[in-house]
Design an enzyme around this catalytic site. Structure first.
Site, short mmCIF file in Angstrom:
data_model
loop_
_atom_site.label_atom_id
_atom_site.label_comp_id
_atom_site.label_asym_id
_atom_site.label_seq_id
_atom_site.Cartn_x
_atom_site.Cartn_y
_atom_site.Cartn_z
N ASP A 58 79.74 -24.87 -105.32
CA ASP A 58 81.16 -24.92 -105.75
C ASP A 58 81.68 -26.34 -105.56
O ASP A 58 82.82 -26.57 -105.20
CB ASP A 58 82.01 -23.91 -104.96
CG ASP A 58 82.00 -24.18 -103.45
OD1 ASP A 58 82.95 -23.79 -102.76
OD2 ASP A 58 81.04 -24.80 -102.94
N ASP A 97 79.42 -30.38 -100.51
CA ASP A 97 78.39 -29.98 -101.49
C ASP A 97 77.78 -31.23 -102.14
O ASP A 97 76.56 -31.34 -102.29
CB ASP A 97 79.00 -29.16 -102.63
CG ASP A 97 79.69 -27.88 -102.20
OD1 ASP A 97 80.74 -27.97 -101.54
OD2 ASP A 97 79.17 -26.81 -102.50
N ASP A 134 77.44 -27.75 -95.86
CA ASP A 134 76.45 -27.66 -96.94
C ASP A 134 75.24 -28.57 -96.70
O ASP A 134 74.09 -28.14 -96.90
CB ASP A 134 77.09 -27.97 -98.29
CG ASP A 134 78.06 -26.87 -98.71
OD1 ASP A 134 78.95 -27.13 -99.53
OD2 ASP A 134 77.95 -25.74 -98.18
O1 RIB Z 1 83.06 -22.91 -95.04
C1 RIB Z 1 82.35 -24.03 -95.53
C2 RIB Z 1 81.92 -23.81 -96.96
O2 RIB Z 1 83.06 -23.60 -97.77
C3 RIB Z 1 81.20 -25.05 -97.55
O3 RIB Z 1 80.28 -24.62 -98.50
C4 RIB Z 1 82.33 -25.79 -98.21
O4 RIB Z 1 81.86 -26.60 -99.29
C5 RIB Z 1 83.14 -24.64 -98.74
O5 RIB Z 1 82.53 -24.19 -99.95
CA CA Z 2 80.38 -25.53 -100.76
#
Ligand code: RIB
Ligand code: CA
Length: 319
Positions: A9, A14, A246
Site C-alpha cells: 500500500d 513500504d 515493512d
Molecule cells: O502498521 C504498520 C503498517 O501499516 C505498515 O505496513 C505501514 O506501511 C502501514 O501500511
Molecule cells: Ca505498508
C-alpha cells in the site's frame, strides 16, 4: 534464486522495503501488486512505480483493490503524508502500471512459477480475493511473509489492532486461516518490547546521519520520504527516531538468518466489529483449562531480529 511478489500500500516505509527487495542479490521480484491502505490505490500505485524508478529496476506493477471487503476504508496519511511519501515533493513516475488487475495477476503469476514467496506490506484484500477466486493456485505459494498484527497493547491504530489488519480484518481472516505457511512480522518488532522507542531495528539520529553521508540518490530519496514518519515519531517520543515495519518484513523474508527469535502460534483475527475488531488473537498454549480444546499452529511469529544486520541491509540497498 528466490522468487517473490510484493503486495504493497506504498507509503514511506513500504518504499524503503521495495528498495531493499529490488536491490537484494539472488532475489527476483516477479511483480508488485498494489492495494489501498496508507493512501488510496492510485497514490499507492504511483508510489510503487516511483520506488521502482528510484531503484532503477523495471518490475510490472498491477493495481488491485481500492477498498476493503466489508468495512469502510481507513488510511494513514497522518503518518505518511497526503502523497504517502512524506509530502516531500517527490516527482514521477514516468512509467505506467499494468492494465491487468492485481488479483488476476497474482493468480496468473503463481500458476506459472513454483516456490514463490509472497510478501505483504499492506491490507490483505488482494490476497484474500485471489485465495477465494483460485484457492488451488494460491496453495502453490511457498509461503507468505506478512507485515501485520501486533500483540496486546503494542498496536498503533487501536490498543489491539495494527493498521494492515484493521484496514481489512475480514481479508486478514481469510489469509491467516488459508493454510499455507505464514510468517507474521508484527508491529512490536519495530518497537521495543513494550512499545517504547529504542527497538534494535529503530533508526536513530546516528543511523540517519550515516545514510546522509552516503550521498547516493537512493539515500537522498529515503531521507526525503521519511519526513512525515520522523515528525510522527517526534510527537510520540519527543526525539529523532524511525520505526520501519515493512523493511522488517522484507529483512525477515530475504535474510532469514537475521531472525533471532520466532515462535509458532495459532492466530485468528477478530472480525466481530466490537472494540477488538482487527485484533490478531494469538494462542500459543494449545489446550488451556478447556478439555480437549483443538489447537494447531498456523503462523510463525517473528519476535526479534538482529538490528545491526537489519540496518546494514538498508544501507546496502541505498548504495
Ligand atoms: O502498521 C504498520 C503498517 O501499516 C505498515 O505496513 C505501514 O506501511 C502501514 O501500511
Ligand atoms: Ca505498508
Amino acid at each position: 534464486m528466490r522468487k517473490i511478489i510484493i503486495d504493497t500500500d506504498t507509503g514511506s516505509d513500504d518504499a524503503i522495503a521495495l528498495l531493499m527487495a529490488l536491490s537484494e542479490k539472488d532475489t527476483e521480484v516477479l511483480a508488485l501488486t498494489t492495494v489501498f491502505g496508507n493512501v488510496n490505490l492510485a497514490q499507492a500505485t504511483r508510489n510503487a512505480l516511483i520506488s521502482c524508478e528510484v531503484a532503477g529496476v523495471n518490475v510490472p506493477v498491477y493495481p488491485g483493490m481500492d477498498r476493503p471487503l466489508v468495512r469502510e476504508r481507513i488510511e494513514a496519511i497522518h503518518v505518511h503524508g497526503n502523497d504517502g511519501l512524506g509530502d516531500a515533493g517527490v516527482l514521477g513516475p514516468k512509467s505506467k502500471a499494468e492494465n491487468k488487475h492485481a488479483v488476476t495477476a497474482l493468480i496468473d503469476i503463481i500458476a506459472k512459477h513454483d516456490d514463490i514467496e509472497l510478501i505483504t506490506l499492506g491490507p490483505l484484500t488482494n490476497v484474500a480475493l485471489a485465495m477465494r477466486k483460485a484457492p488451488e493456485v494460491l496453495k502453490r505459494l511457498k509461503k507468505i511473509i506478512c507485515m501485520g498484527g501486533a500483540q496486546l497493547g503494542y498496536a498503533a491504530e487501536t490498543e489491539v489492532a495494527e493498521f494492515n489488519i484493521l484496514a481489512d480484518p475480514e481479508a486478514a481472516k481469510i489469509v491467516f486461516e488459508f493454510g499455507i505457511p505464514l510468517v507474521m512480522v508484527p508491529l512490536e518488532l519495530c518497537l521495543n518490547g513494550d512499545g517504547r522507542k529504542g527497538a534494535e531495528t529503530m533508526l536513530d539520529e546516528q543511523d540517519l546521519n550515516a545514510i546522509k553521508a552516503m550521498g547516493t540518490h537512493k539515500a537522498e530519496f529515503l531521507l526525503k520520504i521519511v519526513s512525515s514518519l520522523l515528525k510522527f515519531h517526534e510527537i510520540y517520543y519527543g526525539d529523532v527516531g524511525l520505526e520501519l515495519p515493512d523493511p522488517c518484513a522484507v529483512a525477515v523474508a530475504l535474510r532469514p538468518e537475521l531472525i533471532l527469535n520466532a515462535y509458532s502460534a495459532n492466530v485468528t483475527i477478530d472480525t466481530s466489529g466490537s472494540l477488538s475488531y482487527g485484533q490478531t488473537v494469538v494462542n500459543t498454549k494449545g489446550g488451556t483449562v478447556l478439555e480437549d480444546q483443538i489447537y494447531s499452529a498456523n503462523v510463525s511469529i517473528v519476535s526479534a531480529i538482529d538490528g545491526k544486520g537489519f540496518k546494514a541491509m538498508i544501507q546496502e540497498a541505498l548504495q
